[in-house]
Design a protein around this motif. Structure first.
Motif, PDB file in Angstrom:
ATOM      1  N   LEU A   1       8.225   3.230  -4.624  1.00  0.00           N
ATOM      2  CA  LEU A   1       7.898   1.831  -4.902  1.00  0.00           C
ATOM      3  C   LEU A   1       8.140   1.461  -6.360  1.00  0.00           C
ATOM      4  O   LEU A   1       8.516   0.323  -6.658  1.00  0.00           O
ATOM      5  CB  LEU A   1       6.446   1.527  -4.507  1.00  0.00           C
ATOM      6  CG  LEU A   1       6.350   0.585  -3.291  1.00  0.00           C
ATOM      7  CD1 LEU A   1       6.882   1.303  -2.055  1.00  0.00           C
ATOM      8  CD2 LEU A   1       4.940   0.125  -3.054  1.00  0.00           C
ATOM      9  N   GLU A   2       7.920   2.409  -7.258  1.00  0.00           N
ATOM     10  CA  GLU A   2       8.215   2.139  -8.668  1.00  0.00           C
ATOM     11  C   GLU A   2       9.704   1.860  -8.854  1.00  0.00           C
ATOM     12  O   GLU A   2      10.090   0.962  -9.616  1.00  0.00           O
ATOM     13  CB  GLU A   2       7.778   3.325  -9.534  1.00  0.00           C
ATOM     14  CG  GLU A   2       6.270   3.431  -9.710  1.00  0.00           C
ATOM     15  CD  GLU A   2       5.862   4.622 -10.554  1.00  0.00           C
ATOM     16  OE1 GLU A   2       4.680   4.699 -10.932  1.00  0.00           O
ATOM     17  OE2 GLU A   2       6.721   5.488 -10.821  1.00  0.00           O
TER      18      GLU A   2
ATOM     19  N   VAL B   1       4.745   6.564  -4.219  1.00  0.00           N
ATOM     20  CA  VAL B   1       4.520   5.859  -5.486  1.00  0.00           C
ATOM     21  C   VAL B   1       5.831   5.746  -6.260  1.00  0.00           C
ATOM     22  O   VAL B   1       6.198   4.675  -6.757  1.00  0.00           O
ATOM     23  CB  VAL B   1       3.465   6.589  -6.346  1.00  0.00           C
ATOM     24  CG1 VAL B   1       3.402   5.982  -7.754  1.00  0.00           C
ATOM     25  CG2 VAL B   1       2.091   6.513  -5.697  1.00  0.00           C
TER      26      VAL B   1
ATOM     27  N   LEU C   1      -0.095   4.498  -1.155  1.00  0.00           N
ATOM     28  CA  LEU C   1       0.134   4.782  -2.575  1.00  0.00           C
ATOM     29  C   LEU C   1      -0.909   5.745  -3.129  1.00  0.00           C
ATOM     30  O   LEU C   1      -0.628   6.517  -4.051  1.00  0.00           O
ATOM     31  CB  LEU C   1       0.112   3.477  -3.381  1.00  0.00           C
ATOM     32  CG  LEU C   1       1.338   2.576  -3.241  1.00  0.00           C
ATOM     33  CD1 LEU C   1       1.082   1.228  -3.895  1.00  0.00           C
ATOM     34  CD2 LEU C   1       2.570   3.227  -3.858  1.00  0.00           C
TER      35      LEU C   1
ATOM     36  N   SER D   1      -3.437   2.195  -7.310  1.00  0.00           N
ATOM     37  CA  SER D   1      -3.718   3.634  -7.335  1.00  0.00           C
ATOM     38  C   SER D   1      -4.108   4.098  -8.740  1.00  0.00           C
ATOM     39  O   SER D   1      -4.668   5.177  -8.907  1.00  0.00           O
ATOM     40  CB  SER D   1      -2.497   4.425  -6.849  1.00  0.00           C
ATOM     41  OG  SER D   1      -1.371   4.177  -7.672  1.00  0.00           O
TER      42      SER D   1
ATOM     43  N   GLY E   1       0.526  -0.967  -9.039  1.00  0.00           N
ATOM     44  CA  GLY E   1      -0.322  -0.600  -7.911  1.00  0.00           C
ATOM     45  C   GLY E   1      -1.742  -0.232  -8.295  1.00  0.00           C
ATOM     46  O   GLY E   1      -2.021   0.220  -9.408  1.00  0.00           O
TER      47      GLY E   1
ATOM     48  N   GLU F   1      -1.271  -0.009  -0.096  1.00  0.00           N
ATOM     49  CA  GLU F   1      -2.167   0.502  -1.146  1.00  0.00           C
ATOM     50  C   GLU F   1      -2.742   1.861  -0.750  1.00  0.00           C
ATOM     51  O   GLU F   1      -2.867   2.762  -1.584  1.00  0.00           O
ATOM     52  CB  GLU F   1      -3.295  -0.497  -1.404  1.00  0.00           C
ATOM     53  CG  GLU F   1      -2.830  -1.767  -2.108  1.00  0.00           C
ATOM     54  CD  GLU F   1      -3.936  -2.789  -2.267  1.00  0.00           C
ATOM     55  OE1 GLU F   1      -4.950  -2.666  -1.548  1.00  0.00           O
ATOM     56  OE2 GLU F   1      -3.788  -3.709  -3.091  1.00  0.00           O
TER      57      GLU F   1
END
Length: 462
Positions: free
Chosen positions: A453-454, A450, A443, A24, A22, A440
């Motif tokens: 999604l990881e 975060v 995130l 971020s 990502g 995005e």
């Protein structure tokens, strides 16, 4: 390895890291540089202790991608070490209080490689480039009709930071007496908190504790603040907060007709927790959106890079890159750097076959055996909905969010075009872009998201 080759490797790994985990992490990676690779250890450098600490949390992930990139060589990195220089302080005398204070030596924050000359102004960013030149002319010639604030926004990797820094470098090249500062919104926040911690303010009320922090920023001729969307995380915490300090600094410079340049990944109207008075002030300036470069601009960017770095790459190879990498300037240049590094490590000529090999290797490293359909199936299963529902026109939150996540993970893992993703979901290019942008944004402000999604990213690679 020489510095240029190391920088190219770091650029490639950073790009792939963001593709996997990502955007971020972009601010963190922008404040890191590679120093050397020695005895199977990679040494990175930063001036920011916060960045050093943040990197430690993701070091193993970065190391894995680094070793994948170096598979074509005989190098195996065993560890990554962060070096951080101590801040340089000078003693400055404060007449009105008759006392000495320690103050950090002034650093412009600019990188000399970002210039107006090497910025390729294609069809879409042309207006942004024209306004940037006007801003430079106004500051250099002390004109009164300032364009302030000037805000540049757009998706990640389109050259916004390049253009912002180029403005600062151009001003100092012609007027070294001007006071110019580039920093990110996160830098501003961290410095504000550090100033409070060090007691650089006068009394217990942070609104009145002027100290060196305010002096540093309110005497500037040009301030460039990048990634202002970061303020979503820290604004709306009441008076005395960084929001109050930011507004007062911004307002002081604005009223004194000093030049302010803001850079953001979205329109300020879409930045949450930002006070209306700040949005109003920004709206009184010039706002320009930068969009992804068209094919001819992508070719021009690649040729410009080759020219500046004295590299010879045939037109067919450049056209192949420009055709298959179409989303951002950063990915475009990163792919070309990957081709150049591979050519040097493998002692192969740069031709279309090597380009295909590098692009295929990039896809293999990031996507493993994934397909768009396999990602959709796993996301649907995770959120207990059907594949038909995730591809449907339904807009319930329980379906809409998984659909947006699927689009985001397809984009970041497979690196296919927005149009191609749109065909999977029967949506147009703009809808896909907006969906990915929403993910995005989330995130950047939600660490729990975060982590979610990881975990999803790991699952779809299994």
């Amino acid at each position: 390895m020489n510095k240029e080759k190391l920088a190219n490797i770091f650029s490639i790994v950073s790009m792939m890291f963001k593709s996997s985990y990502g955007n971020s992490y972009e601010t963190m990676l922008n404040q890191l540089s590679i120093e050397e690779i020695k005895n199977n250890i990679c040494y990175l450098h930063t001036k920011n202790v916060v960045v050093a600490n943040e990197f430690e949390e993701v070091k193993e992930k970065f190391l894995a991608i680094l070793n994948n990139v170096l598979l074509i060589s005989d190098i195996k990195i065993e560890d990554i070490v962060i070096t951080r220089e101590e801040k340089d302080y000078e003693i400055r005398y404060i007449d009105n209080n008759n006392e000495y204070i320690e103050e950090e030596s002034f650093d412009t924050g600019l990188k000399e490689e970002f210039t107006m000359e090497n910025f390729v102004a294609g069809k879409d960013p042309e207006f942004a480039y024209i306004v940037a030149n006007q801003v430079i002319d106004i500051i250099v010639n002390d004109k009164k009709n300032v364009i302030t604030p000037y805000l540049i926004y757009g998706a990640s990797g389109l050259g916004k930071t390049h253009l912002g820094q180029a403005i600062g470098n151009a001003v100092l090249a012609k007027r070294p007496d001007k006071k110019v500062k580039y920093l990110t919104a996160e830098d501003f926040n961290n410095e504000f908190l550090e100033a409070i911690r060090r007691g650089n303010f006068k009394d217990s009320d942070s609104r009145d504790r002027s100290g060196s922090f305010r002096q540093k920023y309110r005497q500037l001729d040009l301030i460039i603040i990048d990634d202002i969307q970061f303020f979503e995380r820290v604004f709306n915490r009441g008076t005395g907060s960084v929001e109050e300090e930011f507004f007062n600094t911004f307002n002081t410079l604005y009223l004194e007709k000093k030049q302010i340049v803001f850079i953001s990944d979205r329109n300020p109207a879409d930045i949450k927790n930002m006070q209306e008075r700040i949005k109003t002030r920004i709206g009184e300036g010039v706002i320009v959106e930068m969009q992804r470069p068209d094919f001819s601009t992508r070719i021009a960017i690649l040729k410009k890079y080759c020219e500046e770095n004295n590299k010879k790459v045939n037109d067919r190879a450049l056209e192949y890159i420009a055709t298959h990498v179409d989303d951002s300037v950063r990915e475009l240049q990163g792919t070309l750097k990957g081709v150049i590094v591979s050519s040097e490590l493998l002692d192969k000529p740069i031709d279309i076959d090597l380009v295909k090999e590098v692009l295929e290797r990039r896809k293999t490293i990031i996507k493993s055996k994934m397909t768009a359909e396999s990602i959709v199936k796993k996301i649907a299963k995770n959120y207990e909905i059907s594949v038909e529902e995730i591809k449907s026109q339904k807009r319930q939150k329980t379906i809409l969010m998984p659909r947006q996540i699927a689009m985001y993970l397809i984009k970041t893992n497979l690196m296919i075009t927005y149009d191609a993703i749109g065909k999977i979901f029967d949506r147009d290019h703009t809808t896909v872009m907006n969906a990915i942008k929403k993910i995005e944004t989330q995130l950047e402000i939600d660490r729990d998201f975060v982590k979610e999604l990881e975990e999803l990213n790991r699952n779809i690679k299994d």
